[in-house]
Design an enzyme around this catalytic site. Structure first.
Site, PDB file in Angstrom:
ATOM      1  N   THR A 189      94.529   1.593   0.488  1.00 53.15           N
ATOM      2  CA  THR A 189      94.315   2.831   1.239  1.00 53.15           C
ATOM      3  C   THR A 189      93.038   3.534   0.787  1.00 53.15           C
ATOM      4  OG1 THR A 189      95.200   5.088   1.406  1.00 53.15           O
ATOM      5  CG2 THR A 189      95.981   3.800  -0.426  1.00 53.15           C
ATOM      6  N   ASP A 190      92.529   4.408   1.633  1.00 50.31           N
ATOM      7  CA  ASP A 190      91.376   5.242   1.242  1.00 50.31           C
ATOM      8  C   ASP A 190      91.772   6.267   0.177  1.00 50.31           C
ATOM      9  OD1 ASP A 190      92.917   6.875   2.925  1.00 50.31           O
ATOM     10  OD2 ASP A 190      91.273   7.387   4.286  1.00 50.31           O
ATOM     11  N   GLU A 191      93.091   6.519   0.048  1.00 49.06           N
ATOM     12  CA  GLU A 191      93.535   7.616  -0.817  1.00 49.06           C
ATOM     13  C   GLU A 191      93.292   7.332  -2.298  1.00 49.06           C
ATOM     14  OE1 GLU A 191      97.128   9.542   0.370  1.00 49.06           O
ATOM     15  OE2 GLU A 191      96.962   8.800   2.418  1.00 49.06           O
ATOM     16  N   TYR A 214     100.290  22.018   7.115  1.00 49.42           N
ATOM     17  CA  TYR A 214     100.214  22.396   5.704  1.00 49.42           C
ATOM     18  C   TYR A 214      98.949  23.236   5.450  1.00 49.42           C
ATOM     19  CZ  TYR A 214     103.492  18.453   4.856  1.00 49.42           C
ATOM     20  OH  TYR A 214     104.542  17.580   4.867  1.00 49.42           O
ATOM     21  N   PHE A 271     101.718  -5.945   2.598  1.00 51.35           N
ATOM     22  CA  PHE A 271     101.826  -4.579   3.128  1.00 51.35           C
ATOM     23  C   PHE A 271     102.908  -3.766   2.417  1.00 51.35           C
ATOM     24  CE2 PHE A 271     100.288  -6.939   6.892  1.00 51.35           C
ATOM     25  CZ  PHE A 271      99.261  -6.125   7.334  1.00 51.35           C
ATOM     26  N   ALA A 272     103.938  -4.421   1.864  1.00 53.80           N
ATOM     27  CA  ALA A 272     105.126  -3.694   1.394  1.00 53.80           C
ATOM     28  C   ALA A 272     104.748  -2.627   0.375  1.00 53.80           C
ATOM     29  CB  ALA A 272     106.127  -4.662   0.774  1.00 53.80           C
ATOM     30  N   ASP A 305     110.956  -8.273   3.622  1.00 57.27           N
ATOM     31  CA  ASP A 305     111.016  -6.803   3.681  1.00 57.27           C
ATOM     32  C   ASP A 305     112.376  -6.351   3.148  1.00 57.27           C
ATOM     33  OD1 ASP A 305     109.415  -4.484   5.657  1.00 57.27           O
ATOM     34  OD2 ASP A 305     111.401  -4.029   4.812  1.00 57.27           O
ATOM     35  N   THR A 358     113.894  -0.712   3.530  1.00 57.01           N
ATOM     36  CA  THR A 358     114.128   0.645   3.032  1.00 57.01           C
ATOM     37  C   THR A 358     114.262   1.549   4.267  1.00 57.01           C
ATOM     38  OG1 THR A 358     111.801   1.287   3.062  1.00 57.01           O
ATOM     39  CG2 THR A 358     112.603   0.149   1.076  1.00 57.01           C
ATOM     40  N   LYS A 374      99.129   3.067  -5.760  1.00 55.26           N
ATOM     41  CA  LYS A 374      98.354   2.068  -5.004  1.00 55.26           C
ATOM     42  C   LYS A 374      97.122   1.649  -5.813  1.00 55.26           C
ATOM     43  CE  LYS A 374      98.830   0.701  -1.319  1.00 55.26           C
ATOM     44  NZ  LYS A 374      99.589  -0.456  -0.786  1.00 55.26           N
ATOM     45  N   TYR A 430     101.593   8.685  -4.991  1.00 56.09           N
ATOM     46  CA  TYR A 430     101.400   7.548  -4.075  1.00 56.09           C
ATOM     47  C   TYR A 430     100.062   6.872  -4.325  1.00 56.09           C
ATOM     48  CZ  TYR A 430      99.800   5.222   0.195  1.00 56.09           C
ATOM     49  OH  TYR A 430      99.255   4.323   1.089  1.00 56.09           O
ATOM     50  N   LEU A 448     102.240  12.554   9.959  1.00 55.53           N
ATOM     51  CA  LEU A 448     101.847  13.689  10.795  1.00 55.53           C
ATOM     52  C   LEU A 448     101.978  13.419  12.309  1.00 55.53           C
ATOM     53  CD1 LEU A 448     100.654  16.581  10.926  1.00 55.53           C
ATOM     54  CD2 LEU A 448      98.408  15.510  11.151  1.00 55.53           C
ATOM     55  N   ILE A 499     110.219  -7.269  -3.017  1.00 57.75           N
ATOM     56  CA  ILE A 499     109.053  -7.988  -3.554  1.00 57.75           C
ATOM     57  C   ILE A 499     109.143  -8.136  -5.073  1.00 57.75           C
ATOM     58  CG2 ILE A 499     107.408  -7.428  -1.708  1.00 57.75           C
ATOM     59  CD1 ILE A 499     106.312  -5.211  -3.709  1.00 57.75           C
TER      60      ILE A 499
HETATM   61  P1  NAD Z   1     105.784   1.874   5.939  1.00 58.28           P
HETATM   62  O1  NAD Z   1     106.363   2.822   4.930  1.00 58.28           O
HETATM   63  O2  NAD Z   1     105.938   2.150   7.379  1.00 58.28           O
HETATM   64  O3  NAD Z   1     106.401   0.410   5.681  1.00 58.28           O
HETATM   65  C1  NAD Z   1     106.578  -0.135   4.410  1.00 58.28           C
HETATM   66  C2  NAD Z   1     107.479  -1.358   4.542  1.00 58.28           C
HETATM   67  O4  NAD Z   1     107.623  -1.937   3.241  1.00 58.28           O
HETATM   68  C3  NAD Z   1     108.879  -1.038   5.059  1.00 58.28           C
HETATM   69  O5  NAD Z   1     109.259  -1.965   6.047  1.00 58.28           O
HETATM   70  C4  NAD Z   1     109.756  -1.167   3.812  1.00 58.28           C
HETATM   71  O6  NAD Z   1     111.083  -1.579   4.109  1.00 58.28           O
HETATM   72  C5  NAD Z   1     108.994  -2.217   3.026  1.00 58.28           C
HETATM   73  N1  NAD Z   1     109.270  -2.136   1.578  1.00 58.28           N
HETATM   74  C6  NAD Z   1     109.232  -1.022   0.811  1.00 58.28           C
HETATM   75  N2  NAD Z   1     109.544  -1.343  -0.451  1.00 58.28           N
HETATM   76  C7  NAD Z   1     109.762  -2.687  -0.481  1.00 58.28           C
HETATM   77  C8  NAD Z   1     110.100  -3.606  -1.499  1.00 58.28           C
HETATM   78  N3  NAD Z   1     110.289  -3.211  -2.765  1.00 58.28           N
HETATM   79  N4  NAD Z   1     110.226  -4.915  -1.179  1.00 58.28           N
HETATM   80  C9  NAD Z   1     110.033  -5.325   0.097  1.00 58.28           C
HETATM   81  N5  NAD Z   1     109.728  -4.499   1.098  1.00 58.28           N
HETATM   82  C10 NAD Z   1     109.585  -3.186   0.821  1.00 58.28           C
HETATM   83  O7  NAD Z   1     104.263   1.720   5.513  1.00 58.28           O
HETATM   84  P2  NAD Z   1     102.979   1.474   6.429  1.00 58.28           P
HETATM   85  O8  NAD Z   1     102.473   2.772   6.890  1.00 58.28           O
HETATM   86  O9  NAD Z   1     103.258   0.392   7.399  1.00 58.28           O
HETATM   87  O10 NAD Z   1     101.965   0.951   5.315  1.00 58.28           O
HETATM   88  C11 NAD Z   1     101.859  -0.449   5.032  1.00 58.28           C
HETATM   89  C12 NAD Z   1     100.810  -0.649   3.952  1.00 58.28           C
HETATM   90  O11 NAD Z   1      99.557  -0.135   4.397  1.00 58.28           O
HETATM   91  C13 NAD Z   1     101.117   0.074   2.650  1.00 58.28           C
HETATM   92  O12 NAD Z   1     100.756  -0.771   1.582  1.00 58.28           O
HETATM   93  C14 NAD Z   1     100.245   1.311   2.683  1.00 58.28           C
HETATM   94  O13 NAD Z   1      99.901   1.725   1.376  1.00 58.28           O
HETATM   95  C15 NAD Z   1      99.044   0.785   3.448  1.00 58.28           C
HETATM   96  N6  NAD Z   1      98.281   1.792   4.219  1.00 58.28           N
HETATM   97  C16 NAD Z   1      98.920   2.601   5.108  1.00 58.28           C
HETATM   98  C17 NAD Z   1      98.183   3.522   5.862  1.00 58.28           C
HETATM   99  C18 NAD Z   1      98.839   4.410   6.895  1.00 58.28           C
HETATM  100  O14 NAD Z   1      98.155   5.269   7.485  1.00 58.28           O
HETATM  101  N7  NAD Z   1     100.125   4.246   7.192  1.00 58.28           N
HETATM  102  C19 NAD Z   1      96.803   3.614   5.687  1.00 58.28           C
HETATM  103  C20 NAD Z   1      96.177   2.765   4.757  1.00 58.28           C
HETATM  104  C21 NAD Z   1      96.936   1.854   4.038  1.00 58.28           C
HETATM  105  P1  TYD Z   2     100.297  12.070   6.448  1.00 61.80           P
HETATM  106  O1  TYD Z   2     100.538  11.559   7.829  1.00 61.80           O
HETATM  107  O2  TYD Z   2     101.458  12.309   5.539  1.00 61.80           O
HETATM  108  O3  TYD Z   2      99.240  11.081   5.772  1.00 61.80           O
HETATM  109  P2  TYD Z   2      98.419  11.239   4.371  1.00 61.80           P
HETATM  110  O4  TYD Z   2      98.960  12.344   3.563  1.00 61.80           O
HETATM  111  O5  TYD Z   2      98.682   9.902   3.755  1.00 61.80           O
HETATM  112  O6  TYD Z   2      96.987  11.456   4.776  1.00 61.80           O
HETATM  113  O7  TYD Z   2      99.502  13.427   6.582  1.00 61.80           O
HETATM  114  C1  TYD Z   2      98.255  13.491   7.253  1.00 61.80           C
HETATM  115  C2  TYD Z   2      97.707  14.878   7.038  1.00 61.80           C
HETATM  116  O8  TYD Z   2      98.550  15.815   7.724  1.00 61.80           O
HETATM  117  C3  TYD Z   2      97.699  15.300   5.580  1.00 61.80           C
HETATM  118  O9  TYD Z   2      96.528  16.079   5.331  1.00 61.80           O
HETATM  119  C4  TYD Z   2      98.938  16.158   5.444  1.00 61.80           C
HETATM  120  C5  TYD Z   2      99.078  16.787   6.824  1.00 61.80           C
HETATM  121  N1  TYD Z   2     100.465  17.089   7.256  1.00 61.80           N
HETATM  122  C6  TYD Z   2     100.766  18.356   7.745  1.00 61.80           C
HETATM  123  O10 TYD Z   2      99.893  19.252   7.829  1.00 61.80           O
HETATM  124  N2  TYD Z   2     102.049  18.595   8.147  1.00 61.80           N
HETATM  125  C7  TYD Z   2     103.030  17.650   8.065  1.00 61.80           C
HETATM  126  O11 TYD Z   2     104.208  17.952   8.414  1.00 61.80           O
HETATM  127  C8  TYD Z   2     102.700  16.355   7.579  1.00 61.80           C
HETATM  128  C9  TYD Z   2     103.741  15.268   7.473  1.00 61.80           C
HETATM  129  C10 TYD Z   2     101.387  16.111   7.187  1.00 61.80           C
END
Ligand code: NAD
Ligand code: TYD
Length: 351
Positions: free
Chosen positions: A133-135, A216, A80-81, A32, A35, A163, A159, A199, A59
């Site tokens: 991700t679903d996005e 938002y 995951f990174a 990791d 960041t 991905k 983003y 959020l 990475i």
């Molecule tokens: P996060 O932002 O909390 O964590 C990301 C981690 O990656 C951090 O620890 C950061 O230091 C590390 N990182 C970033 N750039 C790096 C690099 N260049 N080299 C090594 N490490 C690096 O993210 P998260 O929410 O834990 O998401 C993890 C994964 O899951 C991501 O790939 C994200 O796209 C995916 N994902 C997240 C969600 C969600 O709701 N959070 C949903 C679906 C998929």
């Molecule tokens: P977020 O947690 O950033 O996830 P994602 O954009 O990846 O789905 O946001 C979840 C939803 O909440 C998204 O529709 C944006 C909205 N949102 C707000 O309405 N207010 C906020 O301050 C944030 C961070 C997100």
């Protein structure tokens, strides 16, 4: 045996690492870059555990990853990174291209070099799990069926585009080189250790601070919320038994508007940390996110049918546990919301 996890100091990665080492007696190398989103405090429970080898690094640092593959001979990579926050990708897409696209490419090449050097049966057993991700699928109309694995990618934010690009590389490495890859696409996660830019933790932290709860646009955007432990369980099943070259959806079966999520959070907070009036009084509608996807929803029947996965936590139970975790971990919140966090919130929400 050993697995290599990338991004294991972030939100989902640190939950994965803790659950892995809680359930299995297998070494885990955690790469990791630390960041703003990565935090060693997320892994404090593992201090002194010799099965957890933490390496701070990027990475995209090919020399480093080649060295890690040679030294530790991992049987699998769970990747995951990433840069993970849509709003940050709008303000500054560069890091998203660098880490999510170029970094994943570099890691894939490093993993391929290692995989090529293995002899059967280790070569057959090797896995590269791409966490997506679903996005990547873009936005659904209100009455449209949930995304299935057959859906074409149509990413709308920097983003999600980054991905999707990484997922395409992973797919191509399977078809061209025969790399044993499998990809998961998960919906929005919530739970412990989530950085309070997203959020749910943002609303918890702002509510307790007496600050506005920013919604938002009209707040009618729909997300499919999943408790992080259920995501970790899904990833583990895909690693163990997912079919090579396949995509698996991991979804919450739990579609809610943002406004409903925030109102529910306020009701939980009213109960767990009562104050005069309701936290809902702090809700404020703010300018919408540019290109904001209206709705995500995942059809997760494939992973249920093939791997027996279903979410085990109801939204009510998971949300309550999450709020309680933030209430119980105020020093963690204070540590991550100091310094650079303030610069981010000022940039995104104004003073
Ligand atoms: P996060 O932002 O909390 O964590 C990301 C981690 O990656 C951090 O620890 C950061 O230091 C590390 N990182 C970033 N750039 C790096 C690099 N260049 N080299 C090594 N490490 C690096 O993210 P998260 O929410 O834990 O998401 C993890 C994964 O899951 C991501 O790939 C994200 O796209 C995916 N994902 C997240 C969600 C969600 O709701 N959070 C949903 C679906 C998929
Ligand atoms: P977020 O947690 O950033 O996830 P994602 O954009 O990846 O789905 O946001 C979840 C939803 O909440 C998204 O529709 C944006 C909205 N949102 C707000 O309405 N207010 C906020 O301050 C944030 C961070 C997100």
């Amino acid at each position: 045996m050993t697995v290599l996890v990338t991004g294991g100091a972030g939100f989902i990665g640190s939950n994965f690492v803790q659950q892995w080492l809680g359930a299995r007696d297998e070494r885990l190398v955690n790469l990791d870059a630390l960041t703003y989103a990565g935090n060693l405090a997320n892994l404090a429970a593992l201090d002194g555990d010799p099965r957890h080898v933490f390496v701070r690094g990027d990475i995209g640092d090919r020399a480093l990853t080649d060295h890690l593959f040679a030294e530790h001979q991992p049987r699998a990579v769970i990747h995951f990174a990433a840069e993970s926050h849509v709003d940050r990708s709008i303000h500054g897409p560069d890091a998203f291209i660098q880490t999510n696209v170029v970094g994943t490419f570099s890691l894939l090449e490093s993993a391929r070099g290692h995989w090529d050097s293995l002899s059967s049966p280790d070569r057959d057993a090797f896995r590269f799990v791409q966490i997506s991700t679903d996005e990547v699928y873009g936005s659904l109309a209100p009455d449209e069926a949930a995304f299935s694995e057959a859906r074409a990618f149509a990413p709308n934010s920097p983003y999600s585009a980054s991905k999707a690009a990484a997922d395409h590389l992973v797919r191509a490495w399977f078809h061209t080189y025969g790399m044993p890859v499998v990809t998961t696409h998960c919906s929005n996660n919530y739970g412990a250790y989530q950085f309070p830019e997203k959020l749910i933790p943002l609303v918890i932290v702002n509510a307790l601070a007496g600050a506005p709860l920013p919604i938002y646009g009209d707040g009618q955007q729909v997300r499919d919320w999943l408790y992080v432990d259920d995501h970790v369980d899904g990833v583990t099943r895909v690693l163990d038994a997912g079919r090579l070259g396949e995509r698996y959806h991991i979804g919450g079966l739990n579609q809610l508007t943002n406004l409903d999520v925030v109102r529910t959070l306020c009701a939980v907070l009213d109960e767990l940390r009562p104050k005069a009036g309701s936290y809902a009084d702090q809700i404020r509608f703010v300018k919408d996110r540019p290109g904001h996807d209206r709705r995500y929803a995942m059809d997760a029947r494939k992973i249920e049918r093939e791997l027996g996965w279903r979410p085990q936590h109801s939204f009510e139970a998971g949300l309550r546990e999450t709020v309680q975790w933030y209430l119980d971990h105020q020093p963690w919140v204070e540590a991550v919301t100091s310094g650079a966090y303030r610069q981010w919130t000022t940039l995104q929400y104004g003073a």
